[in-house]
Design a protein around this motif. Structure first.
Motif, PDB file in Angstrom:
ATOM      1  N   GLN A  64       0.804  -7.049  13.031  1.00 32.21           N
ATOM      2  CA  GLN A  64       0.122  -8.075  13.814  1.00 32.21           C
ATOM      3  C   GLN A  64       1.028  -8.731  14.849  1.00 32.21           C
ATOM      4  O   GLN A  64       0.645  -8.933  16.006  1.00 32.21           O
ATOM      5  CB  GLN A  64      -0.463  -9.144  12.895  1.00 32.21           C
ATOM      6  N   ASN A  65       2.238  -9.097  14.454  1.00 30.05           N
ATOM      7  CA  ASN A  65       3.132  -9.773  15.396  1.00 30.05           C
ATOM      8  C   ASN A  65       3.541  -8.866  16.555  1.00 30.05           C
ATOM      9  O   ASN A  65       3.854  -9.363  17.642  1.00 30.05           O
ATOM     10  CB  ASN A  65       4.364 -10.294  14.663  1.00 30.05           C
ATOM     11  N   LYS A  66       3.527  -7.572  16.337  1.00 30.27           N
ATOM     12  CA  LYS A  66       3.733  -6.634  17.440  1.00 30.27           C
ATOM     13  C   LYS A  66       2.493  -6.584  18.326  1.00 30.27           C
ATOM     14  O   LYS A  66       2.596  -6.678  19.560  1.00 30.27           O
ATOM     15  CB  LYS A  66       4.047  -5.240  16.897  1.00 30.27           C
ATOM     16  N   ASN A 113       7.038  -6.246  -8.018  1.00 30.98           N
ATOM     17  CA  ASN A 113       6.729  -7.667  -8.169  1.00 30.98           C
ATOM     18  C   ASN A 113       5.306  -8.012  -7.751  1.00 30.98           C
ATOM     19  O   ASN A 113       4.703  -8.938  -8.302  1.00 30.98           O
ATOM     20  CB  ASN A 113       7.725  -8.506  -7.364  1.00 30.98           C
ATOM     21  N   THR A 114       4.765  -7.284  -6.775  1.00 32.98           N
ATOM     22  CA  THR A 114       3.366  -7.501  -6.380  1.00 32.98           C
ATOM     23  C   THR A 114       2.442  -6.446  -6.980  1.00 32.98           C
ATOM     24  O   THR A 114       1.217  -6.570  -6.889  1.00 32.98           O
ATOM     25  CB  THR A 114       3.214  -7.476  -4.853  1.00 32.98           C
ATOM     26  N   ASN A 115       3.032  -5.397  -7.559  1.00 34.83           N
ATOM     27  CA  ASN A 115       2.267  -4.281  -8.125  1.00 34.83           C
ATOM     28  C   ASN A 115       1.343  -3.666  -7.084  1.00 34.83           C
ATOM     29  O   ASN A 115       0.186  -3.349  -7.353  1.00 34.83           O
ATOM     30  CB  ASN A 115       1.463  -4.717  -9.357  1.00 34.83           C
ATOM     31  N   THR A 116       1.872  -3.506  -5.881  1.00 37.15           N
ATOM     32  CA  THR A 116       1.107  -2.884  -4.804  1.00 37.15           C
ATOM     33  C   THR A 116       2.077  -2.248  -3.827  1.00 37.15           C
ATOM     34  O   THR A 116       3.273  -2.560  -3.813  1.00 37.15           O
ATOM     35  CB  THR A 116       0.239  -3.925  -4.069  1.00 37.15           C
ATOM     36  N   ASP A 117       1.581  -1.342  -2.997  1.00 34.85           N
ATOM     37  CA  ASP A 117       2.386  -0.798  -1.916  1.00 34.85           C
ATOM     38  C   ASP A 117       2.392  -1.788  -0.757  1.00 34.85           C
ATOM     39  O   ASP A 117       1.356  -2.369  -0.412  1.00 34.85           O
ATOM     40  CB  ASP A 117       1.826   0.539  -1.439  1.00 34.85           C
ATOM     41  N   LEU A 118       3.549  -1.986  -0.165  1.00 30.15           N
ATOM     42  CA  LEU A 118       3.698  -2.867   0.985  1.00 30.15           C
ATOM     43  C   LEU A 118       4.229  -2.066   2.165  1.00 30.15           C
ATOM     44  O   LEU A 118       4.959  -1.086   1.990  1.00 30.15           O
ATOM     45  CB  LEU A 118       4.659  -4.019   0.669  1.00 30.15           C
ATOM     46  N   GLU A 119       3.870  -2.503   3.364  1.00 23.60           N
ATOM     47  CA  GLU A 119       4.323  -1.857   4.582  1.00 23.60           C
ATOM     48  C   GLU A 119       5.043  -2.873   5.460  1.00 23.60           C
ATOM     49  O   GLU A 119       4.789  -4.074   5.376  1.00 23.60           O
ATOM     50  CB  GLU A 119       3.146  -1.233   5.327  1.00 23.60           C
ATOM     51  N   MET A 120       5.914  -2.363   6.322  1.00 20.18           N
ATOM     52  CA  MET A 120       6.739  -3.268   7.133  1.00 20.18           C
ATOM     53  C   MET A 120       7.221  -2.539   8.385  1.00 20.18           C
ATOM     54  O   MET A 120       7.497  -1.346   8.356  1.00 20.18           O
ATOM     55  CB  MET A 120       7.936  -3.751   6.311  1.00 20.18           C
ATOM     56  N   LEU A 121       7.302  -3.275   9.502  1.00 22.29           N
ATOM     57  CA  LEU A 121       7.986  -2.803  10.692  1.00 22.29           C
ATOM     58  C   LEU A 121       9.280  -3.590  10.839  1.00 22.29           C
ATOM     59  O   LEU A 121       9.319  -4.797  10.590  1.00 22.29           O
ATOM     60  CB  LEU A 121       7.119  -3.005  11.937  1.00 22.29           C
ATOM     61  N   VAL A 122      10.335  -2.894  11.246  1.00 24.28           N
ATOM     62  CA  VAL A 122      11.628  -3.533  11.487  1.00 24.28           C
ATOM     63  C   VAL A 122      12.037  -3.227  12.919  1.00 24.28           C
ATOM     64  O   VAL A 122      12.032  -2.075  13.359  1.00 24.28           O
ATOM     65  CB  VAL A 122      12.701  -3.025  10.505  1.00 24.28           C
ATOM     66  N   PHE A 123      12.406  -4.284  13.647  1.00 21.73           N
ATOM     67  CA  PHE A 123      12.772  -4.149  15.050  1.00 21.73           C
ATOM     68  C   PHE A 123      14.253  -4.476  15.221  1.00 21.73           C
ATOM     69  O   PHE A 123      14.732  -5.525  14.787  1.00 21.73           O
ATOM     70  CB  PHE A 123      11.925  -5.089  15.909  1.00 21.73           C
ATOM     71  N   MET A 180      13.285  -0.801  22.640  1.00 26.71           N
ATOM     72  CA  MET A 180      13.493  -1.591  21.422  1.00 26.71           C
ATOM     73  C   MET A 180      13.261  -0.686  20.210  1.00 26.71           C
ATOM     74  O   MET A 180      12.214  -0.065  20.068  1.00 26.71           O
ATOM     75  CB  MET A 180      12.525  -2.773  21.400  1.00 26.71           C
ATOM     76  N   THR A 181      14.267  -0.631  19.352  1.00 25.96           N
ATOM     77  CA  THR A 181      14.188   0.209  18.156  1.00 25.96           C
ATOM     78  C   THR A 181      13.159  -0.340  17.177  1.00 25.96           C
ATOM     79  O   THR A 181      13.133  -1.534  16.885  1.00 25.96           O
ATOM     80  CB  THR A 181      15.554   0.286  17.466  1.00 25.96           C
ATOM     81  N   GLU A 182      12.304   0.538  16.685  1.00 23.73           N
ATOM     82  CA  GLU A 182      11.255   0.148  15.736  1.00 23.73           C
ATOM     83  C   GLU A 182      11.214   1.162  14.603  1.00 23.73           C
ATOM     84  O   GLU A 182      11.164   2.375  14.849  1.00 23.73           O
ATOM     85  CB  GLU A 182       9.901   0.101  16.448  1.00 23.73           C
ATOM     86  N   LYS A 183      11.252   0.670  13.362  1.00 26.93           N
ATOM     87  CA  LYS A 183      11.173   1.557  12.204  1.00 26.93           C
ATOM     88  C   LYS A 183      10.078   1.079  11.258  1.00 26.93           C
ATOM     89  O   LYS A 183       9.894  -0.117  11.052  1.00 26.93           O
ATOM     90  CB  LYS A 183      12.517   1.613  11.472  1.00 26.93           C
ATOM     91  N   TYR A 184       9.388   2.053  10.682  1.00 29.29           N
ATOM     92  CA  TYR A 184       8.308   1.780   9.723  1.00 29.29           C
ATOM     93  C   TYR A 184       8.808   2.055   8.311  1.00 29.29           C
ATOM     94  O   TYR A 184       9.503   3.051   8.060  1.00 29.29           O
ATOM     95  CB  TYR A 184       7.110   2.673  10.033  1.00 29.29           C
ATOM     96  N   HIS A 185       8.467   1.153   7.386  1.00 28.04           N
ATOM     97  CA  HIS A 185       8.828   1.333   5.976  1.00 28.04           C
ATOM     98  C   HIS A 185       7.591   1.105   5.109  1.00 28.04           C
ATOM     99  O   HIS A 185       6.761   0.243   5.405  1.00 28.04           O
ATOM    100  CB  HIS A 185       9.910   0.333   5.558  1.00 28.04           C
TER     101      HIS A 185
END
Length: 235
Positions: free
Chosen positions: A41-43, A12-22, A1-6
């Protein structure tokens, strides 16, 4: 399963955000974590693994972003008005950053949103505020009344981020075109919230499925059963 980190800085939140995309293609599903959960968490709790077949076969592409729960609704160090304003920035991030990103990558004009527990709140709040952007809503063990976090304070920003308050007066036509599933269970501590929201939808004649599973608790095992079932309804 392909997984990418961003990782990106959200204005808009004035913060750094992180995300995984599957996944690499398929219908875009924005999947929120539970209370103060992180993007992984969901992973970690194998919710992603429960829908591997859909991802591997290119049916869905799942976006798992951070939330800012600890800076917004759960931040007891700031006034409730500021909690609401902070969360409103998260909503703007979804509207202006993440949802357009997912739409562009997948070539669709309405996304799916999903989440377990407090993630169900994020999904439902976004779907009912912006039905023109959401085709599918899958909530699993969600709670939908944000007043428990506002210490008795109330203003318009809270109103428009509290689905049980703003939904009765929202008559956007796309609400009646949405595939809505409210998943709960016999021993779910949030069962009452789901029944309350279902009753509001019934009063508006909005088609939906209130899925009450027998015997199960408010926990990951039942959510791992629900999620693949709900994804199978995407058409």
């Amino acid at each position: 399963m392909t997984e990418k980190y961003h990782r990106w800085h959200s204005p808009n939140t004035n913060t750094d955000l992180e995300m995984l995309v599957f996944g690499t293609r398929g219908y875009p599903v924005i999947l929120f974590p539970t209370t103060k959960g992180r993007y992984y968490q969901n992973k970690d709790f194998r919710l992603i693994e429960s829908v591997r077949w859909f991802v591997d076969n290119g049916l869905v592409k799942i976006y798992c972003p951070d939330t800012i729960d600890d800076r917004s609704w759960y931040n007891k160090g700031i006034h409730p008005a500021d909690r609401a304003k902070t969360y409103d920035g998260y909503d703007r991030m979804l509207v202006n950053e993440l949802v357009p990103w997912a739409m562009h990558e997948t070539g669709v004009n309405r996304v799916a949103v999903a989440g377990c527990s407090f993630g169900g709140y994020h999904a439902a709040n976004f779907a009912f505020k912006h039905p023109e952007k959401v085709k599918h809503l899958f909530s699993m063990g969600g709670a939908f009344n944000i007043k428990m976090f506002t210490d008795g304070y109330y203003d318009d920003t809270i109103f428009y981020n509290n689905p049980v308050d703003f939904l009765p007066g929202n008559n956007h036509s796309d609400l009646w075109k949405m595939n809505i599933i409210l998943g709960t269970s016999e021993h779910d501590i949030c069962k009452g919230y789901n029944i309350e929201l279902s009753n509001i939808l019934k009063q508006k004649n909005i088609k939906h499925w209130l899925d009450i599973r027998p015997f199960a608790n408010h926990d990951w095992p039942i959510w791992r059963e629900m999620f693949p079932h709900y994804l199978s309804t995407i058409k």
